[in-house]
Design a protein around this motif. Structure first.
Motif, PDB file in Angstrom:
ATOM      1  N   UNK A   8      -6.279   4.735  -3.349  1.00 45.69           N
ATOM      2  CA  UNK A   8      -6.271   3.929  -4.570  1.00 45.69           C
ATOM      3  C   UNK A   8      -6.255   2.457  -4.230  1.00 45.69           C
ATOM      4  N   UNK A   9      -6.979   1.685  -4.974  1.00 44.78           N
ATOM      5  CA  UNK A   9      -6.982   0.235  -4.780  1.00 44.78           C
ATOM      6  C   UNK A   9      -5.817  -0.352  -5.577  1.00 44.78           C
ATOM      7  N   UNK A  10      -5.041  -1.229  -4.963  1.00 41.83           N
ATOM      8  CA  UNK A  10      -3.911  -1.818  -5.696  1.00 41.83           C
ATOM      9  C   UNK A  10      -4.390  -2.757  -6.799  1.00 41.83           C
ATOM     10  N   UNK A  11      -3.606  -2.853  -7.847  1.00 45.68           N
ATOM     11  CA  UNK A  11      -3.884  -3.760  -8.957  1.00 45.68           C
ATOM     12  C   UNK A  11      -2.957  -4.953  -8.786  1.00 45.68           C
ATOM     13  N   UNK A  12      -3.529  -6.124  -8.711  1.00 47.32           N
ATOM     14  CA  UNK A  12      -2.741  -7.349  -8.532  1.00 47.32           C
ATOM     15  C   UNK A  12      -2.967  -8.238  -9.740  1.00 47.32           C
ATOM     16  N   UNK A  13      -1.899  -8.836 -10.226  1.00 44.48           N
ATOM     17  CA  UNK A  13      -2.044  -9.837 -11.285  1.00 44.48           C
ATOM     18  C   UNK A  13      -1.276 -11.085 -10.859  1.00 44.48           C
ATOM     19  N   UNK A  14      -1.837 -12.244 -11.199  1.00 42.27           N
ATOM     20  CA  UNK A  14      -1.221 -13.504 -10.836  1.00 42.27           C
ATOM     21  C   UNK A  14      -1.329 -14.455 -12.020  1.00 42.27           C
ATOM     22  N   UNK A  15      -0.186 -14.925 -12.481  1.00 36.54           N
ATOM     23  CA  UNK A  15      -0.140 -15.943 -13.531  1.00 36.54           C
ATOM     24  C   UNK A  15       0.398 -17.199 -12.887  1.00 36.54           C
ATOM     25  N   UNK A  16      -0.207 -18.314 -13.209  1.00 36.50           N
ATOM     26  CA  UNK A  16       0.247 -19.589 -12.665  1.00 36.50           C
ATOM     27  C   UNK A  16       0.624 -20.487 -13.829  1.00 36.50           C
ATOM     28  N   UNK A  17       1.869 -20.932 -13.843  1.00 33.95           N
ATOM     29  CA  UNK A  17       2.359 -21.840 -14.878  1.00 33.95           C
ATOM     30  C   UNK A  17       2.576 -23.206 -14.216  1.00 33.95           C
ATOM     31  N   UNK A  18       1.558 -24.099 -14.272  1.00 31.08           N
ATOM     32  CA  UNK A  18       1.638 -25.338 -13.502  1.00 31.08           C
ATOM     33  C   UNK A  18       2.553 -26.419 -14.063  1.00 31.08           C
ATOM     34  N   UNK A  19       3.091 -26.248 -15.270  1.00 30.60           N
ATOM     35  CA  UNK A  19       3.953 -27.288 -15.850  1.00 30.60           C
ATOM     36  C   UNK A  19       5.318 -26.719 -16.197  1.00 30.60           C
ATOM     37  N   UNK A  20       5.915 -25.999 -15.282  1.00 27.43           N
ATOM     38  CA  UNK A  20       7.201 -25.353 -15.504  1.00 27.43           C
ATOM     39  C   UNK A  20       8.346 -26.315 -15.193  1.00 27.43           C
ATOM     40  N   UNK A  21       9.512 -26.018 -15.757  1.00 27.37           N
ATOM     41  CA  UNK A  21      10.683 -26.837 -15.450  1.00 27.37           C
ATOM     42  C   UNK A  21      11.296 -26.435 -14.105  1.00 27.37           C
ATOM     43  N   UNK A  22      10.929 -25.270 -13.591  1.00 26.20           N
ATOM     44  CA  UNK A  22      11.475 -24.781 -12.330  1.00 26.20           C
ATOM     45  C   UNK A  22      10.347 -24.403 -11.381  1.00 26.20           C
ATOM     46  N   UNK A  23      10.702 -24.276 -10.106  1.00 25.15           N
ATOM     47  CA  UNK A  23       9.764 -23.827  -9.072  1.00 25.15           C
ATOM     48  C   UNK A  23      10.147 -22.439  -8.625  1.00 25.15           C
ATOM     49  N   UNK A  24       9.166 -21.612  -8.329  1.00 28.22           N
ATOM     50  CA  UNK A  24       9.469 -20.315  -7.758  1.00 28.22           C
ATOM     51  C   UNK A  24       8.419 -19.281  -8.079  1.00 28.22           C
ATOM     52  N   UNK A  25       8.643 -18.072  -7.558  1.00 30.36           N
ATOM     53  CA  UNK A  25       7.719 -16.969  -7.760  1.00 30.36           C
ATOM     54  C   UNK A  25       8.511 -15.772  -8.281  1.00 30.36           C
ATOM     55  N   UNK A  26       8.088 -15.253  -9.418  1.00 27.49           N
ATOM     56  CA  UNK A  26       8.679 -14.039  -9.976  1.00 27.49           C
ATOM     57  C   UNK A  26       7.794 -12.881  -9.546  1.00 27.49           C
ATOM     58  N   UNK A  27       8.359 -11.954  -8.788  1.00 24.12           N
ATOM     59  CA  UNK A  27       7.591 -10.812  -8.283  1.00 24.12           C
ATOM     60  C   UNK A  27       8.025  -9.561  -9.029  1.00 24.12           C
ATOM     61  N   UNK A  28       7.033  -8.787  -9.469  1.00 24.37           N
ATOM     62  CA  UNK A  28       7.336  -7.559 -10.195  1.00 24.37           C
ATOM     63  C   UNK A  28       6.432  -6.455  -9.687  1.00 24.37           C
ATOM     64  N   UNK A  29       7.027  -5.408  -9.149  1.00 28.21           N
ATOM     65  CA  UNK A  29       6.289  -4.213  -8.771  1.00 28.21           C
ATOM     66  C   UNK A  29       6.650  -3.130  -9.769  1.00 28.21           C
ATOM     67  N   UNK A  30       5.645  -2.493 -10.298  1.00 25.59           N
ATOM     68  CA  UNK A  30       5.888  -1.446 -11.290  1.00 25.59           C
ATOM     69  C   UNK A  30       6.175  -0.133 -10.578  1.00 25.59           C
TER      70      UNK A  30
END
Length: 158
Positions: A8-30
């Motif tokens: 199976x090919x993995x499904x990847x999604x990436x959202x980029x919020x360039x004007x956030x009040x904080x820095x970081x990466x929220x990772x979610x694996x279903x």
């Protein structure tokens, strides 16, 4: 992919919020969950689908250069307020500057970033000076009100 869902090919999604009040990466694996009766085939399907969907939301702001996160560093370069710097980074990373990409970056920067001219910078400086003066005046008036309130309290006690 075979009948046991291997390959199976993995499904990847990436959202980029360039004007956030904080820095970081929220990772979610279903994760998968099955509540029916035990079955070998269903167990194989669950194992095959485990971790197949991976989602990340990247929060960026103007402080991205101070982050130690490599994802924030890489994407921060793309959304930097300096368009030429961002384009140099993309070219260095092998992105071919097609007319479509060039237009998209021009539109992005025209929409989200505005560079002040000399006259506008001078006006902002004057405004900030006036604002600081008003703050000082308010502080002096607050101090005067405090003194009057203390005198009123003393007069009430007599």
């Amino acid at each position: 992919m075979d009948k046991n869902y291997r390959g199976l090919k993995p499904v990847k999604s990436l959202w980029i919020l360039p004007f956030s009040s904080s820095l970081g990466v929220l990772k979610k694996s279903f994760r998968t969950e099955y509540t029916g009766e035990k079955d070998t085939y269903i167990r194989l399907v669950m194992e095959a689908f485990e971790g197949v969907v991976d989602s990340r939301i990247v929060f960026l702001n103007k402080e991205w250069e101070n982050s130690s996160d490599k994802t924030v560093q890489a994407l921060g370069r793309l959304f930097d307020s300096d368009r030429k710097k961002a384009i140099r980074f993309m070219e260095k990373e092998g992105v071919k500057m097609t007319r479509m990409i060039e237009t998209a970056t021009e539109d992005y920067y025209a929409t989200h970033f505005y560079t002040l001219g000399k006259k506008e910078r001078r006006q902002v400086k004057e405004y900030l000076t006036q604002l600081a003066d008003k703050d000082q005046q308010l502080a002096a008036k607050d101090e005067y009100i405090k003194i009057l309130e203390e005198q009123l309290e003393k007069a009430k006690k007599q």
